[in-house]
Design an enzyme around this catalytic site. Structure first.
Site, PDB file in Angstrom:
ATOM      1  N   GLU A 119       2.384  -5.861  10.939  1.00 18.99           N
ATOM      2  CA  GLU A 119       3.209  -4.722  11.291  1.00 18.99           C
ATOM      3  C   GLU A 119       2.880  -4.416  12.843  1.00 18.99           C
ATOM      4  O   GLU A 119       1.757  -3.656  13.384  1.00 18.99           O
ATOM      5  CB  GLU A 119       2.964  -3.433  10.390  1.00 18.99           C
ATOM      6  CG  GLU A 119       2.931  -3.530   9.146  1.00 18.99           C
ATOM      7  CD  GLU A 119       1.959  -2.678   8.166  1.00 18.99           C
ATOM      8  OE1 GLU A 119       2.120  -1.494   8.448  1.00 18.99           O
ATOM      9  OE2 GLU A 119       1.148  -3.199   7.382  1.00 18.99           O
ATOM     10  N   ASN A 137       1.050   3.841   9.846  1.00 17.65           N
ATOM     11  CA  ASN A 137      -0.377   3.887   9.784  1.00 17.65           C
ATOM     12  C   ASN A 137      -1.010   5.296   9.533  1.00 17.65           C
ATOM     13  O   ASN A 137      -0.122   6.106   9.198  1.00 17.65           O
ATOM     14  CB  ASN A 137      -0.946   3.060  10.952  1.00 17.65           C
ATOM     15  CG  ASN A 137      -2.100   2.159  10.493  1.00 17.65           C
ATOM     16  OD1 ASN A 137      -2.923   2.540   9.946  1.00 17.65           O
ATOM     17  ND2 ASN A 137      -2.094   1.129  10.868  1.00 17.65           N
ATOM     18  N   ARG A 138      -2.023   5.554   9.795  1.00 12.32           N
ATOM     19  CA  ARG A 138      -2.918   6.553   9.388  1.00 12.32           C
ATOM     20  C   ARG A 138      -3.299   7.417  10.624  1.00 12.32           C
ATOM     21  O   ARG A 138      -3.326   7.225  11.784  1.00 12.32           O
ATOM     22  CB  ARG A 138      -4.222   5.917   8.803  1.00 12.32           C
ATOM     23  CG  ARG A 138      -4.069   5.515   7.435  1.00 12.32           C
ATOM     24  CD  ARG A 138      -5.356   4.824   6.911  1.00 12.32           C
ATOM     25  NE  ARG A 138      -5.387   4.226   5.755  1.00 12.32           N
ATOM     26  CZ  ARG A 138      -4.749   3.066   5.460  1.00 12.32           C
ATOM     27  NH1 ARG A 138      -4.852   2.145   6.585  1.00 12.32           N
ATOM     28  NH2 ARG A 138      -4.873   2.405   4.270  1.00 12.32           N
ATOM     29  N   ASP A 155      -7.321  -4.841   6.659  1.00 12.29           N
ATOM     30  CA  ASP A 155      -6.457  -3.760   6.944  1.00 12.29           C
ATOM     31  C   ASP A 155      -6.767  -3.208   8.084  1.00 12.29           C
ATOM     32  O   ASP A 155      -7.202  -1.971   8.500  1.00 12.29           O
ATOM     33  CB  ASP A 155      -6.356  -2.764   5.793  1.00 12.29           C
ATOM     34  CG  ASP A 155      -5.468  -1.691   5.550  1.00 12.29           C
ATOM     35  OD1 ASP A 155      -4.427  -1.800   6.527  1.00 12.29           O
ATOM     36  OD2 ASP A 155      -5.442  -0.867   4.746  1.00 12.29           O
ATOM     37  N   HIS A 177       7.486  -2.829   7.367  1.00  8.15           N
ATOM     38  CA  HIS A 177       6.222  -3.063   6.633  1.00  8.15           C
ATOM     39  C   HIS A 177       6.757  -4.147   5.613  1.00  8.15           C
ATOM     40  O   HIS A 177       6.442  -3.989   4.458  1.00  8.15           O
ATOM     41  CB  HIS A 177       6.139  -1.822   5.844  1.00  8.15           C
ATOM     42  CG  HIS A 177       4.504  -1.822   5.161  1.00  8.15           C
ATOM     43  ND1 HIS A 177       4.162  -2.442   4.337  1.00  8.15           N
ATOM     44  CD2 HIS A 177       3.663  -0.936   5.528  1.00  8.15           C
ATOM     45  CE1 HIS A 177       3.043  -2.340   3.914  1.00  8.15           C
ATOM     46  NE2 HIS A 177       2.462  -1.384   4.888  1.00  8.15           N
ATOM     47  N   HIS A 182       1.721   6.667   6.988  1.00  6.60           N
ATOM     48  CA  HIS A 182       3.346   6.209   7.287  1.00  6.60           C
ATOM     49  C   HIS A 182       4.164   7.628   7.300  1.00  6.60           C
ATOM     50  O   HIS A 182       5.270   7.299   6.499  1.00  6.60           O
ATOM     51  CB  HIS A 182       3.558   5.225   6.071  1.00  6.60           C
ATOM     52  CG  HIS A 182       3.071   4.025   6.276  1.00  6.60           C
ATOM     53  ND1 HIS A 182       2.555   3.352   7.375  1.00  6.60           N
ATOM     54  CD2 HIS A 182       2.530   2.919   5.272  1.00  6.60           C
ATOM     55  CE1 HIS A 182       1.994   2.282   7.165  1.00  6.60           C
ATOM     56  NE2 HIS A 182       1.523   1.930   5.998  1.00  6.60           N
TER      57      HIS A 182
END
Length: 382
Positions: A346, A106-107, A280, A206, A132
């Protein structure tokens, strides 16, 4: 080092065997050569196959789940994850299909976080953020195959050493990913990692699912999704969590009761849907962090009867509705992938957790290894 990896591999297999409900029949593990990278690294393809028709194929490139075959209620077998038929496409057209993501899934906002008073800068590969693990994360390296075993639970163990400073992250990290398959329809994935310096780690798989079968005409939008989470982490326009845990009640993010993926997907009155171009978002699971994998999501295709249950030890699950699949990628069997053709579920720590002290910490210290166990449980509803 070799003995250490063998010990980790044995421990991971033992953990997964205990976590899964293994059947009495044997499952087969078969290793083949998938191809060679430009630097000469040989990539293996390992298929774990059970007698009930379920099988999983893993590439050592990116520790990637390339195929996941499952029968429907009539016994018809289909691949239920999006991806590519050839190794070269994973290398030349990366899109995270089925890969192991890390060091941090993720971010991370601005690609920056502070640990013990020191600030670390990561590559920016998602506009203003690091996504990621950056532009060369765990998904873009050749993992070593430690072991391949058949038995009541078939398994493959892969390892990768990420050096200190790799993509800006502190600490040398010795990581392993263990895939296991049993006769009950459980595909287990265990992520383990050790570090020699304090760092942050958040690993997951993922895979992007279409339980009607990859490339099906209706995609995943009509499939029924359940997520046992009373809150989610809303994001700003850059898809970074605000730090709030917002109740899902009365919103399009309420999946506590099974409902269609498509419901709410285009609700432009909800700013969160606008920011994500669909779903998302990270859901804060009611179960929190658990010692053994517990339910994070359930996805059912009413037409085929195929059911996927995602279980995890982690506190969150990112639901991604394939919003950035724009018809430019040609996947398996020549299928053109578009938004809604599959969804990702995820399990992980929360996005940007290193910058949010109130979130479950992603910190990993020497002598305190990281461990995440997740399961894809496949079955039919009738």
């Amino acid at each position: 080092m070799r003995n250490l990896k063998k010990a980790l591999a044995g421990a991971a297999v033992a953990v997964m065997a205990a976590a899964l409900c293994s059947g009495a029949q044997a499952a087969e593990a078969k290793r083949e050569i998938a191809g060679t990278l430009a630097d000469g690294s040989e990539i293996s393809s390992i298929t774990l196959k059970a007698d009930n028709g379920i099988s999983a194929t893993v590439l050592s490139y990116g520790a990637t789940l390339q195929r996941l075959l499952a029968p429907d209620s009539q016994g018809n077998i289909a691949d239920v994850i999006l991806g590519y038929d050839k190794l070269s496409d994973y290398v030349e057209h990366p899109n995270y299909f089925g890969v192991t993501v890390g060091r941090y899934a993720n971010r991370i906002a601005g690609g920056r976080f502070t640990l013990d008073g020191k600030t670390f800068q990561l590559p920016l590969n998602d506009d203003r953020n690091s996504l990621h693990g950056g532009d060369r994360g765990f998904d873009k390296v050749a993992w070593q195959v430690v072991s391949v075993k058949s038995g009541p639970t078939a398994s493959v163990v892969l390892s990768h050493i990420s050096p200190d400073g790799d993509s800006g992250y502190p600490g040398k990290v010795d990581a392993t990913v263990t895939y296991t398959l049993d006769e009950a329809g459980n595909l287990g994935i265990a992520f383990e990692a050790k570090t020699d310096k304090p760092t942050v780690i958040n690993m997951t798989n993922h895979a992007i699912f279409d339980m009607g079968g990859e490339g099906s005409s209706n995609g995943a939008m009509g499939q029924m999704l359940t997520i046992p989470a009373s809150t989610f982490t809303p994001v700003n326009a850059n898809l970074i969590p605000t730090g709030e845990l917002r109740p899902v009640a009365g919103t399009v993010f309420d999946f506590r009761q099974s409902r269609r993926v498509a419901d709410g997907l285009r609700d432009g009155t909800d700013r969160q849907i606008v920011f994500g171009r669909g779903y998302d978002h990270n859901f804060a699971l009611d179960k929190g962090v658990t010692a053994k994998p517990e339910l994070a999501a359930r996805l059912e295709d009413p037409a085929s009867g195929r059911v996927l249950e995602v279980l995890t030890t982690e506190p969150g699950v990112q639901f991604y509705s394939g919003n950035f699949l724009d018809g430019t990628l040609v996947g398996k069997k020549g299928h053109l992938y578009r938004m809604g053709d599959g969804i990702a579920l995820e399990p992980q720590k929360f996005p940007d957790a290193p910058n949010h002290p109130d979130f479950v910490s992603a910190r990993v210290d020497p002598g305190k290894p990281y461990r995440h166990v997740m399961i894809y449980r496949l079955s039919t509803s009738r």
